[in-house]
Design an enzyme around this catalytic site. Structure first.
Site, PDB file in Angstrom:
ATOM      1  N   MET A   1      -4.434  -5.416  11.150  1.00  0.00           N
ATOM      2  CA  MET A   1      -5.278  -4.420  11.806  1.00  0.00           C
ATOM      3  C   MET A   1      -6.192  -3.691  10.823  1.00  0.00           C
ATOM      4  O   MET A   1      -5.813  -3.383   9.714  1.00  0.00           O
ATOM      5  CB  MET A   1      -4.401  -3.395  12.515  1.00  0.00           C
ATOM      6  CG  MET A   1      -5.216  -2.545  13.461  1.00  0.00           C
ATOM      7  SD  MET A   1      -4.320  -1.095  13.998  1.00  0.00           S
ATOM      8  CE  MET A   1      -4.643  -0.004  12.628  1.00  0.00           C
TER       9      MET A   1
ATOM     10  N   GLU B   1      11.731 -45.246  -7.670  1.00  0.00           N
ATOM     11  CA  GLU B   1      10.758 -44.971  -6.613  1.00  0.00           C
ATOM     12  C   GLU B   1      11.160 -45.570  -5.277  1.00  0.00           C
ATOM     13  O   GLU B   1      10.504 -45.375  -4.270  1.00  0.00           O
ATOM     14  CB  GLU B   1       9.370 -45.480  -7.030  1.00  0.00           C
ATOM     15  CG  GLU B   1       9.354 -46.942  -7.438  1.00  0.00           C
ATOM     16  CD  GLU B   1       8.015 -47.388  -8.029  1.00  0.00           C
ATOM     17  OE1 GLU B   1       6.993 -46.775  -7.695  1.00  0.00           O
ATOM     18  OE2 GLU B   1       8.010 -48.350  -8.809  1.00  0.00           O
TER      19      GLU B   1
ATOM     20  N   TYR C   1      10.614 -34.326 -19.313  1.00  0.00           N
ATOM     21  CA  TYR C   1       9.162 -34.128 -19.283  1.00  0.00           C
ATOM     22  C   TYR C   1       8.621 -34.345 -17.882  1.00  0.00           C
ATOM     23  O   TYR C   1       9.289 -34.916 -17.018  1.00  0.00           O
ATOM     24  CB  TYR C   1       8.469 -35.093 -20.263  1.00  0.00           C
ATOM     25  CG  TYR C   1       8.526 -36.546 -19.838  1.00  0.00           C
ATOM     26  CD1 TYR C   1       7.567 -37.074 -18.976  1.00  0.00           C
ATOM     27  CD2 TYR C   1       9.538 -37.384 -20.289  1.00  0.00           C
ATOM     28  CE1 TYR C   1       7.623 -38.389 -18.565  1.00  0.00           C
ATOM     29  CE2 TYR C   1       9.599 -38.703 -19.881  1.00  0.00           C
ATOM     30  CZ  TYR C   1       8.641 -39.201 -19.018  1.00  0.00           C
ATOM     31  OH  TYR C   1       8.705 -40.503 -18.607  1.00  0.00           O
TER      32      TYR C   1
ATOM     33  N   LYS D   1       0.833  -1.207   0.000  1.00  0.00           N
ATOM     34  CA  LYS D   1       0.000   0.000   0.000  1.00  0.00           C
ATOM     35  C   LYS D   1       0.866   1.254   0.000  1.00  0.00           C
ATOM     36  O   LYS D   1       0.642   2.180  -0.790  1.00  0.00           O
ATOM     37  CB  LYS D   1      -0.901  -0.042   1.245  1.00  0.00           C
ATOM     38  CG  LYS D   1      -2.113   0.835   1.165  1.00  0.00           C
ATOM     39  CD  LYS D   1      -2.983   0.690   2.418  1.00  0.00           C
ATOM     40  CE  LYS D   1      -3.767  -0.607   2.430  1.00  0.00           C
ATOM     41  NZ  LYS D   1      -4.384  -0.890   3.743  1.00  0.00           N
TER      42      LYS D   1
ATOM     43  N   ARG E   1      -3.201   3.057   8.661  1.00  0.00           N
ATOM     44  CA  ARG E   1      -3.500   1.829   7.916  1.00  0.00           C
ATOM     45  C   ARG E   1      -2.299   0.899   7.948  1.00  0.00           C
ATOM     46  O   ARG E   1      -1.167   1.335   7.837  1.00  0.00           O
ATOM     47  CB  ARG E   1      -3.831   2.174   6.460  1.00  0.00           C
ATOM     48  CG  ARG E   1      -4.618   3.445   6.323  1.00  0.00           C
ATOM     49  CD  ARG E   1      -4.645   4.016   4.905  1.00  0.00           C
ATOM     50  NE  ARG E   1      -5.358   3.193   3.952  1.00  0.00           N
ATOM     51  CZ  ARG E   1      -5.442   3.496   2.662  1.00  0.00           C
ATOM     52  NH1 ARG E   1      -4.829   4.566   2.167  1.00  0.00           N
ATOM     53  NH2 ARG E   1      -6.103   2.714   1.849  1.00  0.00           N
TER      54      ARG E   1
ATOM     55  N   GLY F   1       9.005 -42.102  -9.733  1.00  0.00           N
ATOM     56  CA  GLY F   1       7.706 -42.378  -9.121  1.00  0.00           C
ATOM     57  C   GLY F   1       7.727 -41.734  -7.750  1.00  0.00           C
ATOM     58  O   GLY F   1       8.005 -42.369  -6.746  1.00  0.00           O
ATOM     59  N   THR F   2       7.434 -40.456  -7.727  1.00  0.00           N
ATOM     60  CA  THR F   2       7.648 -39.710  -6.480  1.00  0.00           C
ATOM     61  C   THR F   2       6.605 -40.000  -5.412  1.00  0.00           C
ATOM     62  O   THR F   2       6.787 -39.597  -4.264  1.00  0.00           O
ATOM     63  CB  THR F   2       7.709 -38.198  -6.768  1.00  0.00           C
ATOM     64  OG1 THR F   2       6.643 -37.855  -7.655  1.00  0.00           O
ATOM     65  CG2 THR F   2       9.037 -37.839  -7.397  1.00  0.00           C
ATOM     66  N   ASN F   3       5.504 -40.683  -5.758  1.00  0.00           N
ATOM     67  CA  ASN F   3       4.564 -41.077  -4.690  1.00  0.00           C
ATOM     68  C   ASN F   3       5.248 -42.095  -3.784  1.00  0.00           C
ATOM     69  O   ASN F   3       5.320 -41.922  -2.573  1.00  0.00           O
ATOM     70  CB  ASN F   3       3.301 -41.717  -5.280  1.00  0.00           C
ATOM     71  CG  ASN F   3       2.491 -40.740  -6.096  1.00  0.00           C
ATOM     72  OD1 ASN F   3       2.713 -39.541  -6.027  1.00  0.00           O
ATOM     73  ND2 ASN F   3       1.564 -41.261  -6.870  1.00  0.00           N
TER      74      ASN F   3
ATOM     75  N   ARG G   1      -3.805  -1.341  -6.403  1.00  0.00           N
ATOM     76  CA  ARG G   1      -3.011  -2.584  -6.367  1.00  0.00           C
ATOM     77  C   ARG G   1      -3.464  -3.469  -7.520  1.00  0.00           C
ATOM     78  O   ARG G   1      -4.564  -3.285  -8.053  1.00  0.00           O
ATOM     79  CB  ARG G   1      -3.199  -3.317  -5.045  1.00  0.00           C
ATOM     80  CG  ARG G   1      -4.629  -3.731  -4.833  1.00  0.00           C
ATOM     81  CD  ARG G   1      -4.829  -4.422  -3.496  1.00  0.00           C
ATOM     82  NE  ARG G   1      -6.240  -4.297  -3.121  1.00  0.00           N
ATOM     83  CZ  ARG G   1      -6.716  -4.461  -1.909  1.00  0.00           C
ATOM     84  NH1 ARG G   1      -5.927  -4.754  -0.915  1.00  0.00           N
ATOM     85  NH2 ARG G   1      -7.998  -4.340  -1.658  1.00  0.00           N
TER      86      ARG G   1
ATOM     87  N   SER H   1      11.797 -42.975 -14.876  1.00  0.00           N
ATOM     88  CA  SER H   1      10.629 -42.179 -14.556  1.00  0.00           C
ATOM     89  C   SER H   1      10.536 -42.144 -13.038  1.00  0.00           C
ATOM     90  O   SER H   1      10.469 -43.196 -12.395  1.00  0.00           O
ATOM     91  CB  SER H   1       9.380 -42.810 -15.162  1.00  0.00           C
ATOM     92  OG  SER H   1       8.257 -42.058 -14.778  1.00  0.00           O
TER      93      SER H   1
ATOM     94  N   HIS I   1      -6.511 -43.870  -2.361  1.00  0.00           N
ATOM     95  CA  HIS I   1      -6.829 -44.498  -3.650  1.00  0.00           C
ATOM     96  C   HIS I   1      -7.899 -43.694  -4.378  1.00  0.00           C
ATOM     97  O   HIS I   1      -7.753 -43.331  -5.543  1.00  0.00           O
ATOM     98  CB  HIS I   1      -7.308 -45.935  -3.406  1.00  0.00           C
ATOM     99  CG  HIS I   1      -7.731 -46.639  -4.665  1.00  0.00           C
ATOM    100  ND1 HIS I   1      -9.041 -46.645  -5.097  1.00  0.00           N
ATOM    101  CD2 HIS I   1      -7.011 -47.301  -5.595  1.00  0.00           C
ATOM    102  CE1 HIS I   1      -9.108 -47.306  -6.241  1.00  0.00           C
ATOM    103  NE2 HIS I   1      -7.890 -47.719  -6.562  1.00  0.00           N
TER     104      HIS I   1
ATOM    105  N   ARG J   1      -0.875 -47.477 -16.180  1.00  0.00           N
ATOM    106  CA  ARG J   1      -0.882 -48.525 -15.148  1.00  0.00           C
ATOM    107  C   ARG J   1      -1.663 -49.712 -15.687  1.00  0.00           C
ATOM    108  O   ARG J   1      -2.879 -49.653 -15.778  1.00  0.00           O
ATOM    109  CB  ARG J   1      -1.552 -48.011 -13.881  1.00  0.00           C
ATOM    110  CG  ARG J   1      -0.910 -46.769 -13.271  1.00  0.00           C
ATOM    111  CD  ARG J   1      -1.829 -46.263 -12.160  1.00  0.00           C
ATOM    112  NE  ARG J   1      -1.235 -45.204 -11.379  1.00  0.00           N
ATOM    113  CZ  ARG J   1      -1.472 -43.915 -11.594  1.00  0.00           C
ATOM    114  NH1 ARG J   1      -2.255 -43.542 -12.583  1.00  0.00           N
ATOM    115  NH2 ARG J   1      -0.908 -43.005 -10.832  1.00  0.00           N
TER     116      ARG J   1
END
Ligand code: ADP
Ligand code: MG
Ligand code: MG
Length: 906
Positions: A111, A777, A883, A27, A100, A798-800, A372, A796, A490, A594
């Site tokens: 505030m 993974e 990718y 501001k 302000r 597999g970050t899960n 803004r 590839s 799931h 899958r």
């Protein structure tokens, strides 16, 4: 030179400017900038954010002493600019101030603004006299006491009571028979002033401070104190705003919108924040001050005539009534309107972005109080950027970087009609597991979902939690509601993959077999409910939905992204239909197919179960022979849908028990089909039981113990590819071995795949190019990636699973503690949603680097849920991936995030 704590602005001059947001807050920096470009702004000054940091360290007294001299000098500058005097005792016009808060990023929870500061029993008289408007003077005074009491002295409603200031006001209005505040007379206002003072004395235990300087310091310190209120801390944690930033304090000369019919106040936007349309718009109120426009005490009017006409039409207001009671500012105050219109255009041009502005007109003079960059919907964000690019206001880079990728989501899923959702009854709230809107009849089983859908009904599948057995039902349903499970349950993962709305862990929902209660109320099969997967809210009955169209601007934005990206985007898809959807969204290939999901369609599951129940190798081979043509057809469909692009097909991954019949009825059915005793089926199911199935007999461990499964799958893939090639297509299969931790595990699978391929090529007399690679993974695979890459042609990530195993958090059980961990600040984000760059990211980076060290042209990608999450996509770009792959409905988001990452990192 001593430190500068205070920056003044006013009269076309300013010590600060727009790019000093870190020091002056958003501001303050913009108030300074507006002065510099010739926009009328009431004079004032900004106390820096650094002072706030000092305040937290040194305390009130030390900081007041430290900045006192500079504040007093700045008040003098303000007095000179406004030709008025603070704490006036010599009969000159009293300077009143607004105080302000203003952090770097706009922060609700800070505030509230204090207006009319400097009022006391003496100044009010001078103002009444000099303005010739006693009512205005006393109205401002009573507003000030109320605001100061509330905001600075903390006098507010106690538990179960009404706000004490409002009680006094309401009593007076009732005694006098008034309906609205504007009916209050001068005498009434004077009574209120005394009444409010008494409220403060009673509730705060001290008198309202009459000395303007005491009022000023009280307010300044209250702004600093508000930085550490619970609300502000919570907001910072959610938005990731560091507590070191601090807030600035803006002190500014008051201008009065409540001086009569030539005064007004309002808010306006240089473009439409909802649609993006390049149409100036806003609301205003004649004879009103500040908060009146937003507080809803009076109904504000439209600023432009166009807006007013549209409003009247929507509202069913006749033109006669509109002209009599609801005149736009453009019509009521044409000259001031023109001036405002010029300023809004000037500000938009100056900032090259849509501006959200606040203004006040005091007795025919226009003042700007704030500007803004305005918040906007996803649709407006896209349209504005494309329009501004075409209007030559911004370049392509700015257009791309200005997008919030996640907001594109709003453009990709059905949504509820606003009026319908406003009228709907909310039943429960759960996790917004997969966005979109769905409305339909409740069913409690996958079979029912399929049957009802086949009969043309729209259904919502309600389950305690879902398992792979529910897939068919999930496909058939409009949306999914589960009693349990987190954001990576799931149900959540699969629903996101399908682009289907899903709410998990819904509060108060109890599912027992074929019935459900929500907070004690019964719901039966066939009852209508509606789900908003974007907010997690569950509604009663039918709620009307609309499917947003991807208009031309969206396509143009995607083209821009395409021309500015290094990484490309693939999709995680298991069916030709999903592949097609993703292709339309710009996916170039499949990063994860899958194969197990294919086994749940139609009667394929029975062939799979037959294989699992087989006694020996012979039996398995016989069952696999039946599965081969079915699999070949599946692969053919998906390779064809993605013709010309790489398709990564993962070999069988889940533990076998996921395919076995778990309920008695299905076990009996299974036994009958195979002509065996049900006890054999039961024994087999039992033998497949594992204590930690996610760490158990799954992934390549299946293929390495039952090589014939890998052989069948490899054959199905290669045969499908050969057949397509014979038809003139261009299939590009990439066969992926899941869950390896050692090179040998990969090598054994690779050998089977290559031998099978060679055999198929020989049989068919045709060859196709294909790759063999692996998922990274398991942490050990990342650690030994250099050795693995000597054989694997692609990785590839597999970050899960990598997150699950790297953290040691079970994905299926983490819902019990992750929310608490995030609330307590132990973790910043759910690591299953936002890649943990600091820890798991190291494994990914190491995997990439080690992989490249032995195979420089190795193809690198990610197929975990993180592949569609913008900050994770940026990380993938930085470690040199080729990718990212994500669910079809996140493809546009990932494409945009990939372009942003590229632009930021170059
Ligand atoms: P917020 O961050 O909530 O928008 P602001 O600091 O912008 O708070 O103040 C809220 C409102 O108070 C403004 O929109 C404006 O109407 C009023 N206001 C603030 N400063 C002044 C001023 N100097 N003169 C008149 N009104 C003011
Ligand atoms: Mg404001
Ligand atoms: Mg996995």
């Amino acid at each position: 030179m001593s430190t500068k704590y205070v920056y003044t602005f006013g009269d076309g001059k300013a010590e600060g400017k727009a790019d000093m947001k870190n020091l002056l807050g958003g501001k303050g920096a913009n108030l300074a900038e507006m002065n510099l470009i010739g926009v009328p702004v009431p004079a004032g000054f900004t106390i820096t954010t650094e002072v706030c940091t000092d305040y937290n360290k040194l305390g009130k007294d030390a900081v007041v002493a430290m900045i006192k001299e500079q504040v007093e000098a700045a008040v003098k500058t303000t007095e000179a600019a406004m030709n008025a005097k603070f704490d006036a005792k010599d009969g000159s016009f009293p300077l009143l101030l607004s105080v302000r808060s203003g952090a770097r990023a706009s922060m609700p929870g800070m505030m509230n603004t204090v207006l009319n500061l400097g009022m006391n029993d003496e100044t009010v008289k001078i103002i009444a006299e000099k303005s010739g408007n006693e009512k205005f003077a006393y109205d401002s005074y009573r507003r000030f006491i109320h605001m100061y009491g509330d905001v600075v002295m903390g006098v507010e409603a106690e538990e179960g009571h009404h706000n004490p200031f409002e009680v006094v006001l309401d009593e007076l209005k009732e005694a006098k028979g008034y309906k609205v505040d504007t009916e209050l007379t001068v005498e009434d206002l004077k009574v209120l002033v005394e009444g409010y003072k008494a409220v403060i004395r009673e509730h705060a235990g001290v008198d309202f401070p009459t000395n303007p300087w005491d009022q000023l310091w009280g307010s300044v310190c209250a702004v600093f104190d508000s930085w550490n209120t619970e609300r502000a801390i919570l907001y910072r944690r959610m938005e990731n705003i560091p507590s070191e930033w601090g807030t600035a304090v803006n002190v500014q000369a008051m201008v009065y919108g409540n001086m009569g019919d030539t005064s007004a106040t309002g808010v306006c936007f240089s473009r439409d924040a909802a649609t993006g349309e390049d149409q100036f718009n806003g609301e205003y109120l004649i004879n009103a001050q500040g908060e009146d426009v937003v507080s809803g005490v009076r109904t504000p009017l439209e600023i432009t005539k166009v807006g007013s006409l549209r409003w009247a039409e929507r509202n069913g207001t006749s033109e006669e009534v509109r002209q009599a009671e609801f005149l736009s500012m453009e019509e009521a105050m044409p000259e001031l309107y023109n001036e405002l219109d010029t300023i809004q255009q000037k500000l938009e041009d100056h900032y090259s972005d849509m501006q959200d502005m606040e203004f006040t007109i005091q007795d025919g003079k226009l003042w700007m109080l704030q500007t803004r960059s305005g918040k906007r919907t996803g649709a407006a964000m896209v349209k504005m950027a494309v329009d501004m690019l075409e209007q030559g206001m911004i370049d392509a880079k700015t257009a791309i970087l200005r997008q919030e990728p996640n907001k594109l989501d709003e453009l990709l899923h059905p949504v509820f009609e606003q009026s319908a959702i406003d009228a709907a009854k909310e039943l429960s709230k759960g996790l917004p597991a997969s966005p979109g809107a769905a409305t339909g009849q409740i069913v409690f089983s996958a079979t029912a979902a399929e049957d009802w859908a086949a009969a043309g009904k729209k259904v919502i599948l309600v389950r305690r939690e879902t398992s792979p057995e529910d897939l068919k039902g999930m496909y058939a349903a409009e949306g999914i509601l589960t009693e349990r499970g987190g954001m990576t349950s799931h149900a959540a993962v699969v629903a996101r993959g399908m682009g289907k709305c899903c709410i998990s862990s819904a509060a108060g929902v109890l599912v027992t077999g074929t019935s459900m209660t929500i907070n004690g109320v019964d719901f039966k099969e066939g009852d209508f409910i509606s789900l908003n997967g974007t907010t997690g809210k569950v509604y009663e009955g039918k709620v009307a939905t609309i499917t947003p169209t991807l208009d031309g601007d969206f396509g143009k934005l995607m083209d821009l992204a395409e021309n500015n990206t290094r990484m490309y985007v693939r999709t995680n898809a298991d069916t030709p239909a999903d592949a097609q959807t993703a292709r339309e969204f710009g996916a170039k290939g499949i990063g994860l197919c899958r194969t197990e999901h294919m086994f749940f369609e139609g009667d394929k599951i029975w062939k799979m179960r037959e294989m699992i129940l087989a006694e020996d190798l012979e039996g398995r081979k016989a069952a696999l022979a039946k599965l081969l043509p079915v699999q070949r057809e599946d692969f053919s469909g998906i390779l064809e849908a993605m013709d010309g692009f790489g398709v990564t097909i993962r070999l069988l991954d889940p533990p076998l028990h996921e395919f076995t019949p778990n309920d008695e009825a299905s076990q009996i059915e299974m036994a009958e089909k195979l002509g065996i005793d049900v006890s054999i089926v039961k024994a087999k199911v039992e033998s497949l039981h594992e204590f930690n199935p996610m760490l158990g007999h799954r992934g390549c461990r299946l293929g390495n113990t039952y090589p014939e499964i890998t052989e069948m799958q490899a054959r199905a893939i290669i045969e499908a590819a050969c057949d397509l090639k014979a038809k003139g297509k261009d299939p590009k299969p990439e066969i992926m071995v899941p869950l390896i931790g050692t090179l040998k595990e990969f090598k054994m699978q690779e050998d089977i795949i290559r031998e099978t391929a060679a055999a198929v090529f020989a049989e068919k007399g045709i060859k196709v190019d294909f790759l063999v690679g692996t998922m990274i993974e398991i942490p050990r695979a990342a650690l030994t990636a250099d050795a693995i890459a000597e054989y694997a042609e692609f990785f590839s990530f597999g970050t899960n699973d990598l997150t699950q195993m790297g953290f040691g958090y079970s994905r299926d059980d983490a819902g019990k503690f992750l929310p608490i961990y995030i609330e307590k600040g132990i973790l910043k984000h759910d690591p299953f949603q936002v890649l943990d760059q600091e820890g798991i990211g190291q494994l990914v980076r190491m995997g990439c680097e080690k992989g490249k060290s032995t195979r420089p042209d190795i193809k690198l990608g990610i197929c975990g849920e993180h592949g569609g999450e913008p900050s994770s996509v940026e990380f993938c770009n930085s470690v040199g991936m080729d990718y990212v792959s994500c669910s079809p409905f996140r493809v546009p988001i990932a494409r945009l995030a990939a372009a942003q990452a590229n632009l930021k990192q170059n």
